[in-house]
Design a protein around this motif. Structure first.
Motif, mmCIF file in Angstrom:
data_model
loop_
_atom_site.group_PDB
_atom_site.id
_atom_site.type_symbol
_atom_site.label_atom_id
_atom_site.label_comp_id
_atom_site.label_asym_id
_atom_site.label_seq_id
_atom_site.Cartn_x
_atom_site.Cartn_y
_atom_site.Cartn_z
ATOM 1 N N ALA A 65 49.305 46.716 49.923
ATOM 2 C CA ALA A 65 50.346 46.787 49.233
ATOM 3 C C ALA A 65 50.726 45.758 47.803
ATOM 4 O O ALA A 65 50.821 45.927 47.290
ATOM 5 C CB ALA A 65 51.586 46.452 50.029
ATOM 6 N N ASP A 66 49.417 44.582 49.390
ATOM 7 C CA ASP A 66 49.583 43.244 48.386
ATOM 8 C C ASP A 66 48.524 43.193 47.202
ATOM 9 O O ASP A 66 49.232 42.702 45.940
ATOM 10 C CB ASP A 66 49.517 42.143 49.666
ATOM 11 N N VAL A 67 47.305 43.756 47.546
ATOM 12 C CA VAL A 67 46.611 44.061 46.826
ATOM 13 C C VAL A 67 46.953 44.866 45.277
ATOM 14 O O VAL A 67 46.729 44.133 43.914
ATOM 15 C CB VAL A 67 45.166 44.125 47.089
ATOM 16 N N VAL A 68 47.941 45.779 45.704
ATOM 17 C CA VAL A 68 48.542 46.448 44.395
ATOM 18 C C VAL A 68 49.336 45.445 43.867
ATOM 19 O O VAL A 68 49.339 45.444 42.445
ATOM 20 C CB VAL A 68 48.828 47.706 45.150
ATOM 21 N N GLU A 69 50.294 45.178 44.108
ATOM 22 C CA GLU A 69 51.557 43.613 43.816
ATOM 23 C C GLU A 69 50.431 43.455 42.979
ATOM 24 O O GLU A 69 51.121 42.700 41.673
ATOM 25 C CB GLU A 69 52.107 43.587 44.722
ATOM 26 N N ALA A 70 49.364 41.983 43.293
ATOM 27 C CA ALA A 70 48.736 41.509 42.576
ATOM 28 C C ALA A 70 47.447 41.747 41.439
ATOM 29 O O ALA A 70 47.910 41.001 40.275
ATOM 30 C CB ALA A 70 47.762 40.559 43.930
ATOM 31 N N LEU A 71 47.446 42.635 41.508
ATOM 32 C CA LEU A 71 45.910 43.450 40.586
ATOM 33 C C LEU A 71 47.276 44.056 39.115
ATOM 34 O O LEU A 71 47.277 43.805 38.222
ATOM 35 C CB LEU A 71 45.436 44.651 40.906
ATOM 36 N N GLY A 72 48.858 44.205 39.750
ATOM 37 C CA GLY A 72 50.018 44.735 38.733
ATOM 38 C C GLY A 72 50.256 43.785 37.806
ATOM 39 O O GLY A 72 50.152 43.456 36.809
ATOM 40 N N ARG B 285 36.182 39.501 28.906
ATOM 41 C CA ARG B 285 35.244 40.637 29.394
ATOM 42 C C ARG B 285 35.450 38.848 31.314
ATOM 43 O O ARG B 285 35.751 37.801 31.002
ATOM 44 C CB ARG B 285 33.848 40.719 30.363
ATOM 45 N N ARG B 286 36.276 40.057 32.687
ATOM 46 C CA ARG B 286 36.719 38.579 33.502
ATOM 47 C C ARG B 286 36.227 39.077 35.110
ATOM 48 O O ARG B 286 36.041 40.658 34.739
ATOM 49 C CB ARG B 286 38.135 38.075 33.213
ATOM 50 N N ARG B 287 36.065 38.296 36.054
ATOM 51 C CA ARG B 287 35.526 38.950 37.278
ATOM 52 C C ARG B 287 37.572 38.631 37.800
ATOM 53 O O ARG B 287 37.894 37.331 37.575
ATOM 54 C CB ARG B 287 34.921 37.887 37.651
ATOM 55 N N VAL B 288 37.597 39.591 38.617
ATOM 56 C CA VAL B 288 38.498 39.442 39.902
ATOM 57 C C VAL B 288 38.686 39.704 41.048
ATOM 58 O O VAL B 288 38.162 41.024 41.495
ATOM 59 C CB VAL B 288 40.031 41.001 38.961
ATOM 60 N N GLU B 289 38.687 39.104 42.219
ATOM 61 C CA GLU B 289 38.895 39.399 43.620
ATOM 62 C C GLU B 289 40.016 39.227 44.039
ATOM 63 O O GLU B 289 40.517 37.797 44.221
ATOM 64 C CB GLU B 289 38.030 38.069 43.256
ATOM 65 N N VAL B 290 40.869 40.383 44.347
ATOM 66 C CA VAL B 290 41.832 39.918 45.446
ATOM 67 C C VAL B 290 41.640 40.520 46.046
ATOM 68 O O VAL B 290 41.130 41.744 47.316
ATOM 69 C CB VAL B 290 43.121 40.827 44.628
ATOM 70 N N THR B 291 41.620 39.752 47.859
ATOM 71 C CA THR B 291 41.732 40.358 49.199
ATOM 72 C C THR B 291 43.039 40.750 49.741
ATOM 73 O O THR B 291 43.894 39.709 50.214
ATOM 74 C CB THR B 291 40.524 39.279 49.870
#
Length: 121
Positions: free
Chosen positions: A104-111, A94-100
């Protein structure tokens, strides 16, 4: 997918106003999505502290690849600033992810962070 509150105000769970719309979009895609608390007990707010009305915030618990890819699909249809905070449980960890950033940049980072990918990138 379970949407988590941003916090509490006098014991009342506080969610972004975008949460009900996101839940409906996920349901239309055939996925189960809900708030952690019963909706009747929640407060939905457009802004909280330094968060502006134009910032889409998503706070979610994701426990499956379907939920993860549905979240990415939702974000691909967005523009502007978004913040995603997710607790991801892939069955191993289990981990926590935070992207701001821009959607389009958030989608790329989450990918790139994809916890459900079967092979490392």
């Amino acid at each position: 997918m379970t949407f988590l509150p941003l916090g509490e105000d006098d014991g009342v769970p506080v969610y972004p106003t975008s949460t009900p719309t996101l839940i409906r979009e996920l349901a239309a895609a055939g996925l189960v999505a809900e708030t952690w608390h019963p909706a009747a007990e929640c407060e939905f707010v457009a802004s909280r502290g330094p968060v502006t009305d134009t910032l889409l915030q998503i706070v979610a618990g994701v426990g499956s690849s379907a939920g993860w890819y549905a979240l990415l699909s939702l974000l691909r249809r967005r523009t502007g600033q978004v913040t995603v905070r997710a607790v991801v449980d892939d069955g191993v960890q289990r981990r926590r992810v935070e992207v701001t950033g821009e959607a389009a940049d958030v989608v790329e980072a989450l990918g790139m962070l994809d916890p459900f990918r079967s092979e490392p990138s």
